[in-house]
Design an enzyme around this catalytic site. Structure first.
Site: not given
Length: 367
Positions: A25, A27, A100, A177, A182, A230
């Site tokens: 993944p 961004t 995700q 995630h 995060y 993850r």
């Protein structure tokens, strides 16, 4: 043809993967202002459908988890329709794709959130650096609100709703995630979780309570085989501090292992030997990421992980940005394209779907 272990098939749940290469993944900021993925997003992922598995960029499950402007969401019917166009394009190109889900927690700024509100995390601890805002500039990171217990419970239900939306949109599964600073990671880390309630510092059991609630609820809603996780133990990105990750992550992985998830996507880091410490506790498939905070993973590095039995699959990030045909290039020993850094986080096709391919894979989309 190649004898590389990266190009041997693998069965991941109900999915037959033609190779062991996973697109990590990343961004890319190609959503409309309301969080709906732009049409060019379908081109981008379909171009890369030659990977054994694609994992999308982080998608916010609700506005409360929006970490930045023009990041995509999976909250509204418009979001679902936008992502359905992506999954249909990927499947038509012969690929497989997981969504995700990425709740920003303390990430974000009122000037980069649809509701103009303060982000909220486990505790009122701001990010250490300036953050991107809506106009393309930067501002000092705000002090986030501490989530109430009701907001924590709402975050769990928001993840469940978004996971169901992902399946409705045609995704093959969902990756939660729990890494890279995060929300789930914020509950696990020392410096971002200063709570003194049942979700806080009292014990390891308290620190992993929210992660377990989210993971269990999503697995119950869409099935454990379509749910993945993850983790990046010890990752210092965005000012995260985990002085002794071992006890927390060993307990978390042990508990999650009982759920029978589709896979564990584990990031290795120089601050903590995650593979050696945690993988003996995990019975399911493993995706290894060895390039985080290091040089991008090359062919030899990926092959080594598979040959040594560390993991079943290897995720590649930065190399996929400029090389939509990365599996073919790795198989043939072809040189890789350079990233167009100036357009990495812009909003159009340039620097996104306009990279040259050596030979387009069957069904792949050319820009």
């Amino acid at each position: 043809m190649t004898n590389s272990p990266l190009f041997t098939p693998f069965t991941l749940g109900t999915l037959d993967l033609p190779n062991r290469i996973v697109m990590a993944p990343m961004t890319r900021y190609r959503a409309a202002e309301d969080g709906t993925p732009l049409p060019v997003v379908a081109d981008y992922y379909a171009q890369r459908a030659g990977a054994g598995l694609l994992i999308t960029e982080g998608i916010w499950p609700s506005r409360a988890g929006q970490a930045g402007w023009r990041l995509p969401g999976l909250e509204t019917p418009e979001h679902v329709r936008g992502w359905r166009a992506v999954t249909e394009a990927v499947h038509a190109a012969g690929g497989r794709i997981y969504a995700q889900l990425m709740h920003g927690g303390r990430h974000g700024h009122p000037l980069s959130r649809l509701d103009g509100d303060l982000p909220a995390g486990p505790s009122p601890v701001p990010l250490p650096d300036r953050v991107h805002i809506r106009d393309g500039g930067k501002a000092d990171a705000p002090v986030p609100r501490a989530m109430t217990v009701d907001e924590i419970r709402r975050a769990v239900s928001d993840h469940v709703a978004a996971a169901r939306n992902a399946i409705d949109a045609g995704f093959d599964g969902v990756e939660l995630h729990g890494a890279n600073s995060y929300l789930i990671h914020q509950f696990l880390a020392d410096n971002t979780n200063l709570r003194d309630d049942a979700y806080g510092r009292g014990s390891v059991a308290d620190r992993i309570r929210f992660p377990l609630e989210v993971i269990t609820a999503v697995a119950d809603a869409i099935g454990p085989g379509r749910t993945a996780l993850r983790l990046s133990p010890g990752n210092p990105q965005e000012g995260m501090v985990e002085r002794d990750p071992g006890p927390v992550y060993r307990r978390l992985v042990t508990e999650v292992n009982r759920l029978g998830l589709g896979y564990l996507h584990l990031i290795d880091d120089d601050h903590y030997p995650a593979f050696a410490d945690l993988l003996p506790l995990w019975d399911g498939p493993v995706i290894a990421n060895i390039g985080e905070n290091r040089a991008p993973t090359d062919k030899a590095g990926g092959e080594d992980v598979i040959r040594r039995g560390v993991a079943d699959l290897v995720s590649y990030g930065r190399s996929f940005i400029a090389n939509p045909d990365l599996p073919e290039r790795l198989a043939a020993g072809l040189p890789l394209n350079e990233i167009d850094a100036a357009h990495l986080y812009t909003h159009g096709a340039r620097g996104y779907t306009d990279y040259p391919v050596h030979r387009a894979p069957a069904g792949a989309v050319r820009s």
